[in-house]
Scaffold this active site. Structure first.
Site, PDB file in Angstrom:
ATOM      1  N   TYR A  40      68.037  45.992  42.686  1.00  0.00           N
ATOM      2  CA  TYR A  40      68.418  45.627  41.535  1.00  0.00           C
ATOM      3  C   TYR A  40      70.028  45.071  41.694  1.00  0.00           C
ATOM      4  O   TYR A  40      70.531  44.389  42.182  1.00  0.00           O
ATOM      5  CB  TYR A  40      68.083  46.037  40.505  1.00  0.00           C
ATOM      6  CG  TYR A  40      68.298  45.829  38.911  1.00  0.00           C
ATOM      7  CD1 TYR A  40      66.920  44.555  38.544  1.00  0.00           C
ATOM      8  CD2 TYR A  40      69.045  46.495  37.953  1.00  0.00           C
ATOM      9  CE1 TYR A  40      67.075  43.598  37.873  1.00  0.00           C
ATOM     10  CE2 TYR A  40      68.939  45.523  36.499  1.00  0.00           C
ATOM     11  CZ  TYR A  40      68.267  44.119  36.160  1.00  0.00           C
ATOM     12  OH  TYR A  40      68.025  43.535  35.257  1.00  0.00           O
ATOM     13  N   LYS A  95      38.017  44.881  39.012  1.00  0.00           N
ATOM     14  CA  LYS A  95      38.285  43.942  40.825  1.00  0.00           C
ATOM     15  C   LYS A  95      39.520  44.203  41.769  1.00  0.00           C
ATOM     16  O   LYS A  95      38.897  43.669  42.506  1.00  0.00           O
ATOM     17  CB  LYS A  95      37.705  43.255  40.113  1.00  0.00           C
ATOM     18  CG  LYS A  95      37.878  41.203  40.718  1.00  0.00           C
ATOM     19  CD  LYS A  95      36.311  41.537  41.542  1.00  0.00           C
ATOM     20  CE  LYS A  95      36.074  40.265  41.524  1.00  0.00           C
ATOM     21  NZ  LYS A  95      35.255  39.308  41.272  1.00  0.00           N
ATOM     22  N   GLU A 137      37.138  35.155  35.644  1.00  0.00           N
ATOM     23  CA  GLU A 137      35.744  36.715  36.198  1.00  0.00           C
ATOM     24  C   GLU A 137      35.737  36.866  34.748  1.00  0.00           C
ATOM     25  O   GLU A 137      36.497  36.810  33.702  1.00  0.00           O
ATOM     26  CB  GLU A 137      37.189  37.712  36.551  1.00  0.00           C
ATOM     27  CG  GLU A 137      36.018  39.048  36.914  1.00  0.00           C
ATOM     28  CD  GLU A 137      35.231  39.113  37.982  1.00  0.00           C
ATOM     29  OE1 GLU A 137      34.208  39.616  38.531  1.00  0.00           O
ATOM     30  OE2 GLU A 137      35.744  37.729  39.121  1.00  0.00           O
ATOM     31  N   ASP A 163      32.397  34.334  39.271  1.00  0.00           N
ATOM     32  CA  ASP A 163      31.204  34.472  39.476  1.00  0.00           C
ATOM     33  C   ASP A 163      30.019  33.241  39.303  1.00  0.00           C
ATOM     34  O   ASP A 163      29.330  33.440  39.976  1.00  0.00           O
ATOM     35  CB  ASP A 163      30.736  34.660  37.429  1.00  0.00           C
ATOM     36  CG  ASP A 163      31.833  36.352  37.239  1.00  0.00           C
ATOM     37  OD1 ASP A 163      31.603  37.317  37.679  1.00  0.00           O
ATOM     38  OD2 ASP A 163      32.051  36.612  36.462  1.00  0.00           O
ATOM     39  N   ALA A 196      20.252  29.980  34.692  1.00  0.00           N
ATOM     40  CA  ALA A 196      21.204  28.841  34.989  1.00  0.00           C
ATOM     41  C   ALA A 196      22.824  28.835  34.193  1.00  0.00           C
ATOM     42  O   ALA A 196      23.203  27.943  33.240  1.00  0.00           O
ATOM     43  CB  ALA A 196      20.425  27.579  33.943  1.00  0.00           C
ATOM     44  N   ALA A 198      26.189  30.591  35.354  1.00  0.00           N
ATOM     45  CA  ALA A 198      27.474  29.704  36.102  1.00  0.00           C
ATOM     46  C   ALA A 198      27.171  30.015  37.055  1.00  0.00           C
ATOM     47  O   ALA A 198      27.445  28.934  38.478  1.00  0.00           O
ATOM     48  CB  ALA A 198      29.255  30.322  35.572  1.00  0.00           C
ATOM     49  N   ASN A 287      20.338  42.101  38.339  1.00  0.00           N
ATOM     50  CA  ASN A 287      20.831  43.361  38.677  1.00  0.00           C
ATOM     51  C   ASN A 287      20.683  44.350  37.439  1.00  0.00           C
ATOM     52  O   ASN A 287      21.289  43.529  35.950  1.00  0.00           O
ATOM     53  CB  ASN A 287      22.319  43.276  39.539  1.00  0.00           C
ATOM     54  CG  ASN A 287      22.165  43.705  40.176  1.00  0.00           C
ATOM     55  OD1 ASN A 287      21.470  44.586  41.285  1.00  0.00           O
ATOM     56  ND2 ASN A 287      23.509  43.294  40.434  1.00  0.00           N
ATOM     57  N   ASN A 319      28.856  40.345  46.377  1.00  0.00           N
ATOM     58  CA  ASN A 319      30.413  39.829  46.177  1.00  0.00           C
ATOM     59  C   ASN A 319      31.602  39.591  47.121  1.00  0.00           C
ATOM     60  O   ASN A 319      32.558  39.543  46.971  1.00  0.00           O
ATOM     61  CB  ASN A 319      30.607  39.655  44.566  1.00  0.00           C
ATOM     62  CG  ASN A 319      29.768  38.296  43.681  1.00  0.00           C
ATOM     63  OD1 ASN A 319      28.538  37.944  44.453  1.00  0.00           O
ATOM     64  ND2 ASN A 319      30.174  37.248  42.990  1.00  0.00           N
TER      65      ASN A 319
END
Length: 765
Positions: A40, A95, A137, A163, A196, A198, A287, A319
């Site tokens: 610092y 995540k 997300e 996604d 339909a 994302a 899922n 993913n």
């Protein structure tokens, strides 16, 4: 486990011992006043001035280059829907955890309290200077499309809405390989997309980039087939509207080659599957339950190639195979965006990797003899350690070639090596261990099940499917504790001192007496000793009433070892018993032997301990690279304590030349490969990463592993018993619940291995 109990366990996991799942840790020294003055004021002014001169210096002097923001407004969280920013935070932290453990990327999760597109975009743009990349997300469609498009255009750092693109990248790799197996061309196949949102839109676009023909694609939403003549279609849905005069999924499936499910469970019937073309490809990715159950689909058509989003079936579209490694590659060349070329590079790298020989570590983790490219293996497994060495370089190279990289990589071998080193502190091996045990769980007797922590561990291994626990101890106490922790499963409870166990106890006593009647043991004393739980438990394993044994939580190590040696005895070909501890260190998994049994082993004993440890290391799917350590290096001392190590190494070199082992070596030389290469280039270990240390005596081994455990907070699995005829494993006094669970997984794997060897021996007779 009851639903209420699972709920409580999940809440405790996130709340204790510290709320949340990620934290910030210092990367620089901070012990002295000098350190703090550099960290610092006044020292911090110097990097600030350098960055003020050139903004690019921010990558040189701060964490920006390895820092990703996981950003959400909580409008489309998992299967929970629009639950708001605060409620989405546990998911975003999760995540962040995946980013760290799979690709060593640091994360700040940021939850934005707005559903307004412009406000969201402005917020992200304002905080972007902090980060090297942005992972969007759980943002609902269609807003997610516009948010990502605008941010990609207006920011100079990589932005990706996982996604959308994560599922697209992984499933595209799987589709390429599935089509190759089915001997079909992507340009010709008819594709049905159920969903339909994302992910479905992004998948469809990427499949087109791979060569799929838009005219051959049919997309469905909750209202049915998306047709050109439907009104009020969003721009994204209109992109995939069909001219075909069909309305239902049943009609769309007729003669289709590929089904992509990103919708809801159990909407595909066996009749629909039967109506598909020859060698159908079905990716049922809803899922937790797919559009058609895996077992039902396989039973319906034997020519099917199937993937799901679940880990308990082959070909999991996960993913985690994508986003950590894509961002890793993008960050490492300071890419300004994640473009189509980079996504395609990830697709092709994953597809390629599935065709390469699978490391034994992965075969072991998934209980396979030999995973090979085929219908049940079209994409790599999430625990494949090669992912970080293959996908990021492909992504980085694509970024460079497409002109979005601001840094270049010249030495790709060195880069790959650095990537593999990043995961040295990862605990993947524990997950591999548990995963392997779950493939063929065994009956494990817990000799101290009336201890709360032991019972908690038994509950976990039961709930997780790691083992079938048998609870030994006072029945009334066990039942009371079971009720307290809501362990309501009907598992066997055995009290060796109870009248109801008299017949079995006498049977065991007879066997024990026959074995030891010429060693001063009477039938009466045998009956009496069988009331002692460790003798009783050992006899359960000996007679086949249990497959493995866990004990030692509340008793001293020597007192538990004694009945095991008396009743179980040594494995065929073993001359002694020893133990090894697996330590999860910052440099990776390390095996330390012998940590619990042999006080002052001879040179021959040390050689045997090394051989037994080598087998255990291989059992974990690792190549043993073994240093036999001492206070001396290669003959620098003639003292007998050093010379016995030297003699053990000489014996192993002579009779087991294929073993990668050397010594005697000081520990720092064993662990510092550059120093070893520089001073002792003749060593078998030169240029190699040592993963196993064989110590000259019990003092040094036991002290070392406990120092590592307490000072570095290194997780320990062990002591793992070696050389026993049956799978018996003894805990350290007052072991933690996690340690007991891990040791149970070891016991199950030990039982699996011994069963395998027994069958192999029978087949060769």
């Amino acid at each position: 486990m009851s639903k209420q109990s699972k709920r409580r366990e999940a809440l405790v996991y996130h709340a204790k011992p510290t709320p949340g799942k990620i934290k910030v840790v210092p990367t620089k020294k901070y012990a002295s006043q000098r350190d703090l003055s550099l960290a610092y004021s006044p020292g911090v002014a110097e990097p600030c001035l350098e960055i003020a001169k050139d903004k690019n210096n921010v990558y040189k002097y701060t964490t920006k280059g390895n820092l990703v923001a996981v950003i959400s407004n909580g409008t489309a969280v998992l299967g929970l829907g629009n639950i708001g920013p605060e409620a989405s935070k546990p998911v975003m932290e999760g995540k962040g955890l995946l980013f760290k453990i799979f690709a060593d990327i640091d994360v700040f999760d940021i939850e934005v309290d707005t559903e307004n597109i412009e406000e969201f975009i402005e917020t992200v743009k304002n905080i972007a200077p902090t980060f090297g990349g942005i992972n969007l997300e759980d943002i609902k469609a269609p807003e997610a499309f516009e948010i990502e498009r605008r941010l990609k255009e207006e920011l100079d750092i990589p932005v990706m809405h996982d996604d959308q693109h994560g599922t697209a990248i992984i499933s595209a790799a799987a589709l390429i390989n599935a089509l190759e197996l089915a001997e079909k061309n992507i340009e010709d196949v008819k594709i049905v997309i159920s969903g339909a949102g994302a992910a479905a839109i992004s998948c469809s676009r990427l499949y087109q980039s791979c060569g799929a023909n838009l005219e051959n694609m049919v997309m469905l939403d909750s209202k049915g087939v998306i047709r050109k003549d439907r009104e009020n279609l969003t721009k994204e849905k209109a992109e995939f509207a069909t001219h075909r005069k069909i309305d239902t999924l049943e009609e769309a499936m007729k003669d289709a080659d590929v089904f992509i499910g990103l919708s809801t469970s159990n909407i595909v019937t066996p009749e629909m599957l039967k109506s598909m073309a020859k060698d159908p490809i079905v990716f049922a990715m809803a899922n937790p339950d797919p559009e058609i159950a895996y077992d039902l689909a396989i039973a319906t058509r034997d020519d099917i190639i199937m993937a799901t989003g679940r880990s308990d079936h082959p070909n999991q579209v996960n993913n985690v195979l994508g986003f950590p490694f894509i961002f890793r590659g993008a960050l490492d060349v300071r890419a300004t965006k994640i473009n189509e070329e980079m996504k395609m590079a990830a697709v092709l790298a994953l597809a390629r990797l599935a065709k390469e020989s699978v490391p034994e570590q992965v075969n072991i983790a998934y209980g396979e003899t030999h995973l090979t490219f085929g219908k049940e293996y079209i994409i790599p497994k999430p625990f494949d350690p090669r992912l970080i060495g293959e996908v990021p370089p492909a992504v980085a190279k694509a970024a460079m070639e497409s002109g979005v990289a601001q840094e270049s990589i010249d030495d790709w071998d060195k880069y790959k090596e650095s990537l593999l080193e990043r995961l040295g502190a990862d605990n993947k091996i524990v997950r591999l261990l548990v995963n392997r045990a779950k493939l063929n769980p065994k009956r494990v007797v817990f000799a101290e099940a009336d201890q709360l922590d032991v019972l908690k561990a038994a509950q976990i291994v039961y709930d997780e499917g790691i083992a079938h626990p048998i609870l030994l101890g006072r029945r009334d106490e066990i039942e009371k504790l079971k009720e307290e922790i809501e362990f309501d499963a009907d598992v066997p409870i055995i009290d060796p001192k109870s009248d109801e166990e008299l017949e079995r106890k006498n049977k065991y006593a007879e066997v024990y007496w026959q074995q030891r009647k010429r060693r001063g043991v009477t039938l009466y004393s045998s009956q009496k000793i069988m009331r002692e739980r460790n003798y009783f438990a050992a006899m359960m394993v000996n007679t086949g009433d249990a497959d493995a044994l866990i004990s030692g939580y509340s008793r001293s190590y020597p007192s538990v070892v004694k009945p095991m040696l008396e009743l179980i005895g040594l494995a065929k070909g073993a001359s002694r018993v020893a133990t090894t501890n697996l330590m999860m260190t910052q440099r990776g998994p390390m095996f330390l032997s012998d940590t619990s049994i042999n006080i002052d082993p001879s040179s021959k004993d040390l050689a045997k301990i090394a051989q037994m440890t080598s087998k255990v290391v291989k059992m974990f799917g690792m190549e043993p690279v073994m240093a036999m350590v001492s206070y001396a290096n290669f003959g620098s001392s003639t003292n007998e304590r050093a010379s016995k190590v030297r003699e053990a190494v000489s014996y192993l070199h002579r009779y087991y030349p294929g073993m990668i082992v050397d010594g005697e070596l000081q520990t720092d030389f064993a662990l510092n490969s550059e120093m070893l290469q520089d001073i002792f280039p003749f060593s078998k270990l030169a240029g190699r990463k040592v993963n196993t240390l064989i110590f000259p005596n019990l003092d040094s081994a036991n002290i070392t592993y406990k120092l590592l455990k307490e000072l570095n907070k290194a997780d320990s699995i062990g002591p793992i018993m070696m050389g026993m005829r049956k799978p018996v494993h003894i805990l350290q006094l007052d072991a933690s619940v996690d340690e007991i669970v891990n040791m149970t997984a070891i016991a199950v794997i030990d039982a699996q291995q011994k069963e395998k060897w027994e069958l192999e021996n029978q087949s060769t007779k």
